[in-house]
Design an enzyme around this catalytic site. Sequence first.
Site, short mmCIF file in Angstrom:
data_model
loop_
_atom_site.label_atom_id
_atom_site.label_comp_id
_atom_site.label_asym_id
_atom_site.label_seq_id
_atom_site.Cartn_x
_atom_site.Cartn_y
_atom_site.Cartn_z
N GLU A 168 8.11 -36.00 1.68
CA GLU A 168 8.29 -36.85 0.50
C GLU A 168 8.35 -38.34 0.83
O GLU A 168 8.68 -39.14 -0.04
CB GLU A 168 9.56 -36.43 -0.25
CG GLU A 168 9.43 -35.07 -0.93
CD GLU A 168 10.37 -34.93 -2.11
OE1 GLU A 168 11.12 -35.88 -2.40
OE2 GLU A 168 10.34 -33.87 -2.75
N GLU A 195 0.82 -1.20 0.00
CA GLU A 195 0.00 0.00 0.00
C GLU A 195 0.86 1.26 0.00
O GLU A 195 0.58 2.24 -0.71
CB GLU A 195 -0.92 0.02 1.23
CG GLU A 195 -1.85 -1.19 1.33
CD GLU A 195 -1.28 -2.31 2.17
OE1 GLU A 195 -2.05 -2.94 2.91
OE2 GLU A 195 -0.05 -2.55 2.10
N THR A 242 13.68 -44.15 3.94
CA THR A 242 13.83 -43.68 2.57
C THR A 242 15.30 -43.44 2.25
O THR A 242 15.78 -43.76 1.16
CB THR A 242 13.02 -42.39 2.36
OG1 THR A 242 11.64 -42.68 2.49
CG2 THR A 242 13.28 -41.80 0.98
N CYS A 266 -0.11 0.72 7.77
CA CYS A 266 -0.51 1.13 6.43
C CYS A 266 -1.82 1.92 6.46
O CYS A 266 -2.03 2.81 5.63
CB CYS A 266 -0.68 -0.09 5.54
SG CYS A 266 0.89 -0.89 5.13
#
Length: 355
Positions: A283, A46, A190, A78
Site C-alpha cells: 500500500e 473430488e 507512510t 484423488c
Amino acid sequence: MQQVLSLARLTPLQTRPNPQVAAILVKDGQVVGIGGHYFPGGPHAEVNALLQAGELAEGATLYVNLEPCSHYGRTPPCVDALINAKVGQVVVANLDPNPLVAGQGIAKLKAAGIQVHVGVESTAAAAINQVFFQNICCHQPFVTVKAGLSLDGKIATKANLSQWITSQEARLDAHSYRVSHDAILVGVNTVLSDNPSLTPHLLANPLRIPIRIILDRKLRTPLTAKVILDKQAPTWICTENCDLHQQQLYLNAGVKILEFTALTIENLLKRLYQEQIYALLVEGGEQVYSSFLDAKAINQLVCYFSPQLIGSIHAKHLFAGVGFASLANNLKLRLSEVQQLGDNVKIVCNLNGRS
C-alpha cells in the site's frame, strides 16, 4: 465447468496454502455428486463429490477446476479414488503446477482408460487460484500493489498530502483487498506521515484482520504509532537494524521483528513466504512501490483513479525509482478489470501469463 468455478469461488482464504477447488459429477445429464475442498488437511473436492455420488459415480463425468492429485500428502491421491470409482471421464480446467502433480494425475487417469479433457475455462479458473500458482511456482507471496491516485499519476501532493485523493466508494472497495491478503505492507515513511491503522475498518465484520508489515531499515517507527498501540492486528517490522536494545523496545510492545542483513525485495519475499504469508498487499509509499516495480515483483496492480489533477514534479508519484530504459524489458501487465466506483475508476492489471 462454469458451475464448478462458481463453487470454487465460495471458499476464499479458508483453503490456503491449498488451492480453491470444486468438483461436480454428472451422469446421464443429472448431477449426482458435488464437492469442494474446505480446509487444509480435509478431503479434496473430488473425494467429497465421490462420497455424495456413491455407486452413481461409475461411468460419470467429473468436472473439476484443478488437476486431481496423484501423490500422498495429508490425504491419499484423488486419482486413485477416481479410478477405483470407475468414473468414465474427467474434465479439467487447469493443470496443477505442483511438481508432485504437474501432469502426473492426468497421465495416471489416462493409463487407467479414463478419458481426460484439459483446458476448459482455463483462464477463469486460473484467476481463482492465482495466489496458489504464484506460491507453488516461485515460493513467494502473490504481490498486489494497490494505490489511489490522481489522473496525472500522483499519490500525494508536493506537501505530501494524500487524504483523501480517492472517493469513499473506492476506499471501501480497497478495504476488501486488505481482507483477501494475508498481510499489508507499507514503508516507514507512510507510518511517519499518515499514521495509518492498516486494518479493514471500513468493512462491517471483516472475515479477518491481516498482519501489518512495516519496511523500516533503521527502526524509525514511533512506538506511539497506531500500528503498535491499537493492538487491532499483529505488526511486524522488517529491518536491517541489529541493535538488540532498540529491537527489544518493539518486542516489549508486541511487535515481531524480522531482521535482514540486506533488506531487498527478493530477500523480503523469500522470508515472508517462509513466514506463511501467501498473499501480500503493498500500500505504499512512493519508494516502496518503486522498489517492487524495479524488482519486477508485482503480480497484480490495483489503481483507483480520481478525476483531479495535482501537478508538480515534486509531488509523489506512484512509481519513481530506477524504472526501465527499454520498453522491451519493462514490466508487462494485462488489463483484467475496469470498474466505475462513484466518480473514481478502478483499473486492475495482472502480470502476463496468469490471471
